[in-house]
Design a protein around this motif. Sequence first.
Motif, PDB file in Angstrom:
ATOM      1  N   LEU A 114       0.800  -1.221   0.000  1.00 62.61           N
ATOM      2  CA  LEU A 114       0.000   0.000   0.000  1.00 62.61           C
ATOM      3  C   LEU A 114       0.835   1.274   0.000  1.00 62.61           C
ATOM      4  CD1 LEU A 114      -2.773   1.320   0.071  1.00 62.61           C
ATOM      5  CD2 LEU A 114      -2.714   1.167   2.568  1.00 62.61           C
ATOM      6  N   ASP A 115       1.817   1.390   0.885  1.00 62.81           N
ATOM      7  CA  ASP A 115       2.587   2.631   0.967  1.00 62.81           C
ATOM      8  C   ASP A 115       3.275   2.941  -0.362  1.00 62.81           C
ATOM      9  OD1 ASP A 115       1.800   2.969   3.560  1.00 62.81           O
ATOM     10  OD2 ASP A 115       3.665   2.216   4.449  1.00 62.81           O
ATOM     11  N   GLU A 116       3.917   1.941  -0.950  1.00 60.42           N
ATOM     12  CA  GLU A 116       4.586   2.154  -2.225  1.00 60.42           C
ATOM     13  C   GLU A 116       3.579   2.418  -3.329  1.00 60.42           C
ATOM     14  OE1 GLU A 116       7.742  -0.069  -5.278  1.00 60.42           O
ATOM     15  OE2 GLU A 116       7.139  -1.062  -3.411  1.00 60.42           O
ATOM     16  N   ASN A 119      -5.180 -11.141  -0.009  1.00 64.24           N
ATOM     17  CA  ASN A 119      -5.748 -11.021   1.340  1.00 64.24           C
ATOM     18  C   ASN A 119      -5.011  -9.973   2.165  1.00 64.24           C
ATOM     19  OD1 ASN A 119      -8.036 -12.829   1.694  1.00 64.24           O
ATOM     20  ND2 ASN A 119      -6.613 -14.494   1.258  1.00 64.24           N
ATOM     21  N   ARG A 120      -3.688  -9.928   2.026  1.00 59.95           N
ATOM     22  CA  ARG A 120      -2.928  -8.892   2.749  1.00 59.95           C
ATOM     23  C   ARG A 120      -3.307  -7.507   2.236  1.00 59.95           C
ATOM     24  NH1 ARG A 120       3.705  -8.005   3.304  1.00 59.95           N
ATOM     25  NH2 ARG A 120       3.550  -5.747   3.641  1.00 59.95           N
ATOM     26  N   ALA A 121      -3.417  -7.353   0.922  1.00 59.37           N
ATOM     27  CA  ALA A 121      -3.765  -6.054   0.350  1.00 59.37           C
ATOM     28  C   ALA A 121      -5.167  -5.616   0.767  1.00 59.37           C
ATOM     29  CB  ALA A 121      -3.658  -6.113  -1.170  1.00 59.37           C
ATOM     30  N   VAL A 122      -6.110  -6.556   0.837  1.00 50.56           N
ATOM     31  CA  VAL A 122      -7.458  -6.221   1.297  1.00 50.56           C
ATOM     32  C   VAL A 122      -7.410  -5.685   2.719  1.00 50.56           C
ATOM     33  CG1 VAL A 122      -9.677  -7.232   1.983  1.00 50.56           C
ATOM     34  CG2 VAL A 122      -8.698  -7.774  -0.257  1.00 50.56           C
ATOM     35  N   GLU A 123      -6.639  -6.320   3.595  1.00 51.46           N
ATOM     36  CA  GLU A 123      -6.530  -5.853   4.977  1.00 51.46           C
ATOM     37  C   GLU A 123      -5.880  -4.480   5.034  1.00 51.46           C
ATOM     38  OE1 GLU A 123      -7.978  -7.246   7.595  1.00 51.46           O
ATOM     39  OE2 GLU A 123      -8.795  -8.646   6.105  1.00 51.46           O
ATOM     40  N   GLU A 124      -4.855  -4.238   4.199  1.00 51.38           N
ATOM     41  CA  GLU A 124      -4.232  -2.917   4.162  1.00 51.38           C
ATOM     42  C   GLU A 124      -5.235  -1.856   3.731  1.00 51.38           C
ATOM     43  OE1 GLU A 124       0.507  -3.537   3.202  1.00 51.38           O
ATOM     44  OE2 GLU A 124      -0.874  -3.332   1.511  1.00 51.38           O
ATOM     45  N   ALA A 125      -6.034  -2.177   2.714  1.00 50.50           N
ATOM     46  CA  ALA A 125      -7.022  -1.213   2.222  1.00 50.50           C
ATOM     47  C   ALA A 125      -8.096  -0.937   3.270  1.00 50.50           C
ATOM     48  CB  ALA A 125      -7.645  -1.734   0.925  1.00 50.50           C
ATOM     49  N   LYS A 126      -8.503  -1.964   3.987  1.00 46.94           N
ATOM     50  CA  LYS A 126      -9.482  -1.765   5.069  1.00 46.94           C
ATOM     51  C   LYS A 126      -8.934  -0.831   6.134  1.00 46.94           C
ATOM     52  CE  LYS A 126     -11.937  -6.228   4.876  1.00 46.94           C
ATOM     53  NZ  LYS A 126     -12.149  -7.502   5.626  1.00 46.94           N
ATOM     54  N   ALA A 127      -7.699  -1.076   6.552  1.00 46.50           N
ATOM     55  CA  ALA A 127      -7.088  -0.265   7.603  1.00 46.50           C
ATOM     56  C   ALA A 127      -6.931   1.190   7.170  1.00 46.50           C
ATOM     57  CB  ALA A 127      -5.727  -0.851   7.992  1.00 46.50           C
ATOM     58  N   LYS A 136     -16.800   0.530   5.465  1.00 43.30           N
ATOM     59  CA  LYS A 136     -17.881   1.497   5.628  1.00 43.30           C
ATOM     60  C   LYS A 136     -17.420   2.919   5.299  1.00 43.30           C
ATOM     61  CE  LYS A 136     -20.774  -1.600   7.378  1.00 43.30           C
ATOM     62  NZ  LYS A 136     -22.025  -1.993   6.694  1.00 43.30           N
ATOM     63  N   ASN A 137     -18.329   3.691   4.707  1.00 44.05           N
ATOM     64  CA  ASN A 137     -18.124   5.121   4.487  1.00 44.05           C
ATOM     65  C   ASN A 137     -16.765   5.406   3.844  1.00 44.05           C
ATOM     66  OD1 ASN A 137     -18.807   7.873   4.556  1.00 44.05           O
ATOM     67  ND2 ASN A 137     -17.888   8.135   6.590  1.00 44.05           N
ATOM     68  N   ILE A 138     -16.507   4.800   2.714  1.00 44.53           N
ATOM     69  CA  ILE A 138     -15.205   4.906   2.058  1.00 44.53           C
ATOM     70  C   ILE A 138     -14.949   6.340   1.616  1.00 44.53           C
ATOM     71  CG2 ILE A 138     -13.850   4.129   0.071  1.00 44.53           C
ATOM     72  CD1 ILE A 138     -15.475   1.499   0.213  1.00 44.53           C
ATOM     73  N   LEU A 139     -13.794   6.860   2.005  1.00 48.41           N
ATOM     74  CA  LEU A 139     -13.363   8.222   1.665  1.00 48.41           C
ATOM     75  C   LEU A 139     -14.418   9.259   2.033  1.00 48.41           C
ATOM     76  CD1 LEU A 139     -11.731   7.493  -1.841  1.00 48.41           C
ATOM     77  CD2 LEU A 139     -10.559   7.848   0.357  1.00 48.41           C
ATOM     78  N   GLY A 140     -15.178   8.977   3.104  1.00 47.94           N
ATOM     79  CA  GLY A 140     -16.179   9.916   3.591  1.00 47.94           C
ATOM     80  C   GLY A 140     -17.357  10.116   2.672  1.00 47.94           C
ATOM     81  N   SER A 141     -17.545   9.164   1.744  1.00 47.11           N
ATOM     82  CA  SER A 141     -18.592   9.321   0.730  1.00 47.11           C
ATOM     83  C   SER A 141     -19.937   8.767   1.150  1.00 47.11           C
ATOM     84  CB  SER A 141     -18.151   8.613  -0.551  1.00 47.11           C
ATOM     85  OG  SER A 141     -18.055   7.205  -0.315  1.00 47.11           O
TER      86      SER A 141
END
Length: 451
Positions: free
Chosen positions: A34-36, A152-160, A166-171
């Motif tokens: 995610l960071d990269e 699965n790791r990327a999904v967890e990173e995106a969730k965190a 819920k409420n992705i990017l305040g939308s």
Amino acid sequence: MTLTSFGPANRIKRSAETHPLTWRLRDDGEAVWLDEYQAKNGYAAARKAFADMAQDDIVQTVKDSGLKGRGGAGFPTGVKWGLMPKDESINIRYLLCNADEMEPNTWKDRMLMEQLPHLLIEGMLISARALKTYRGYIFLRGEYTTAAKHLNRAVEEAKAAGLLGKNILGSGFDFELFVHTGAGRYICGEETALINSLEGRRANPRSKPPFPAAVGVWGKPTCVNNVETLCNVPAIIADGVDWYKSLAREGSEDMGTKLMGFSGKVKNPGLWELPFGVTGRELFEDYAGGMRDGYKLKCWQPGGAGTGFLLPEHLDAQMYAGGIAKVGTRMGTGLAMAVDDSVNMVSLLRNMEEFFARESCGFCTPCRDGLPWSVKLLRAIENGEGQAGDIETLLGLVGFLGPGKTFCAHAPGAVEPLGSAIKYFRPEFEAGIAPTRAVVPPLAKPIVAGA
């Protein structure tokens, strides 16, 4: 597995302007986390889609881009998206990613999922926003264990990071994403068989209509797209329709770039992101390096085991759906296979048809019975035990199992290489027909005891 640069001899480096799918890849082949990914402008397209674009505008942008499905069928993505119901009262919809990559000679989606898992997630997030789907599934080939781990790791990173859930990017928009590993059936590449399998049913294709956009997973509206298709979405949203269309070569009716490759006894087997419209010769000679020393190209398949064989003189065809159709077959997945001059075509086809016969779901008679019949005949010919008329029977099967004759496209894809192999290499099949045995004529009169 390798993925080299856009230009021959590594003269041209991958860039965001020319390589929307692969410019973020690491040289060491490790996954981009995610960071990269965000440092390389990752999720910028998703933020634009959520902040600046109406949902219908996202659909229209993808439609205008000319993006087509990258799984082999080539159906226009925006048109498929437009089939989803407009009724706002339908609040349960699904987005499925078809990652059941079981086409022999094809491994492009594996590379994307193992090395750029967040690109797929971003593509699904934007697509979910456009289609108003609240839940998504990545239906993954069970043998792709590394891809499953990375996704699965990327999904967890995106969730965190607040990019899933819920409420992705305040939308106010919610989207959950799950990785589902399949049990290993080729037929799950057909979207309705995939849906049945996801529901825990036998992986048989469904009758259409109704199409999944109307009645899909658990009876709800569903959109199914291929991995590479979804991975194109972020760049289209970020950089626009005109730029995306400009990537393709002149003369190509397909837009953007495509992951293409070559396997077989070539000097540099691999996978490359190339503009639609490059010729098969460029792919074979400039990227794959031609045949290894001591081998000669006999024939080639342009896009997986379910596409027809072509001869060396067909290498000048442009690599896009219409260009390959002009020489008599389909673009398929765009990953070609070189067949060298040491290969017996009867043995190769027997091996292919054994795979397709085994992977038939058995739902319809032509496929269930016709494919094993072709294997039986090919095995006899391979062993020099073929009988007069066997080749004509095989050609009859090619017709009986062709497009429109079976419940889904499995059988037509299975017999396409068989028909082309007989067309171009019939003497190799004729060599397996046993000499006609002498037949003793019947007696003119029956022998009567005591006569």
